[in-house]
Design an enzyme around this catalytic site. Structure first.
Site, PDB file in Angstrom:
ATOM      1  N   CYS A  13      42.362  12.075  21.305  1.00 57.98           N
ATOM      2  CA  CYS A  13      42.337  12.572  19.918  1.00 57.98           C
ATOM      3  C   CYS A  13      41.417  13.785  19.772  1.00 57.98           C
ATOM      4  O   CYS A  13      40.200  13.681  19.981  1.00 57.98           O
ATOM      5  CB  CYS A  13      41.883  11.422  19.018  1.00 57.98           C
ATOM      6  SG  CYS A  13      41.429  11.894  17.350  1.00 57.98           S
ATOM      7  N   CYS A  16      38.684  13.422  17.092  1.00 52.77           N
ATOM      8  CA  CYS A  16      37.682  12.465  17.588  1.00 52.77           C
ATOM      9  C   CYS A  16      36.702  13.170  18.531  1.00 52.77           C
ATOM     10  O   CYS A  16      35.491  12.915  18.483  1.00 52.77           O
ATOM     11  CB  CYS A  16      38.365  11.313  18.328  1.00 52.77           C
ATOM     12  SG  CYS A  16      39.522  10.356  17.337  1.00 52.77           S
TER      13      CYS A  16
END
Length: 146
Positions: A65, A68
């Site tokens: 991600c 993230c």
């Protein structure tokens, strides 16, 4: 002179211990089982019962991600700045599907802010550091370090 040296030595040791406790505070990775021990046993159901001993932020993330990855250094910096006043946990949603499902994680990053008393608050997306600091202050009840 001895008195002044002693005062300086005590001040140095105190400051050094404080700096060590802040630098030793680390982000901890949790899985389905350790989440139940450290945060909340989602399998028992029922009312929220926080298992921790200090306010926490849980970062639900995945290695692939992009957002993230962008907040990871911010979280690391916050853990270092706040030291033992808070704990930041990370839960890899790919490796911990049970806890992720229990909290309805559908997009990442999702962040769970857990105060010592009261219900947790969920936020989603790559928050800027200022928003994290605001949530730590408002939701977790922890003031920013000087």
């Amino acid at each position: 002179m001895k008195k002044i040296l002693m005062i300086l030595l005590v001040a140095f040791i105190g400051a050094n211990s404080f700096a060590q406790s802040k630098s030793e505070a680390k982000i901890i990775h949790l899985n389905d089982d350790t989440f139940k021990e450290k945060v909340f046993d989602y399998e028992k159901g029922g009312d929220w019962k926080f298992e921790g001993d200090k306010p926490v932020i849980v970062d639900f993330y995945a290695d692939w991600c992009g957002p993230c990855k962008r907040i990871a250094p911010v979280l690391k910096e916050l853990q270092k700045e706040y030291g033992d006043a808070i704990q930041i946990y990370k839960v890899d949603t790919d490796d911990s599907p049970l806890v992720s499902r229990a909290f309805g994680i559908r997009s990442i990053p999702s962040l769970l802010f857990v105060p010592m008393k009261g219900k947790p608050t969920m936020a989603q997306g790559a928050l800027p550091k200022a928003k994290f600091v605001e949530a730590i202050n408002d939701v977790l009840g922890v003031k920013a370090p000087n």
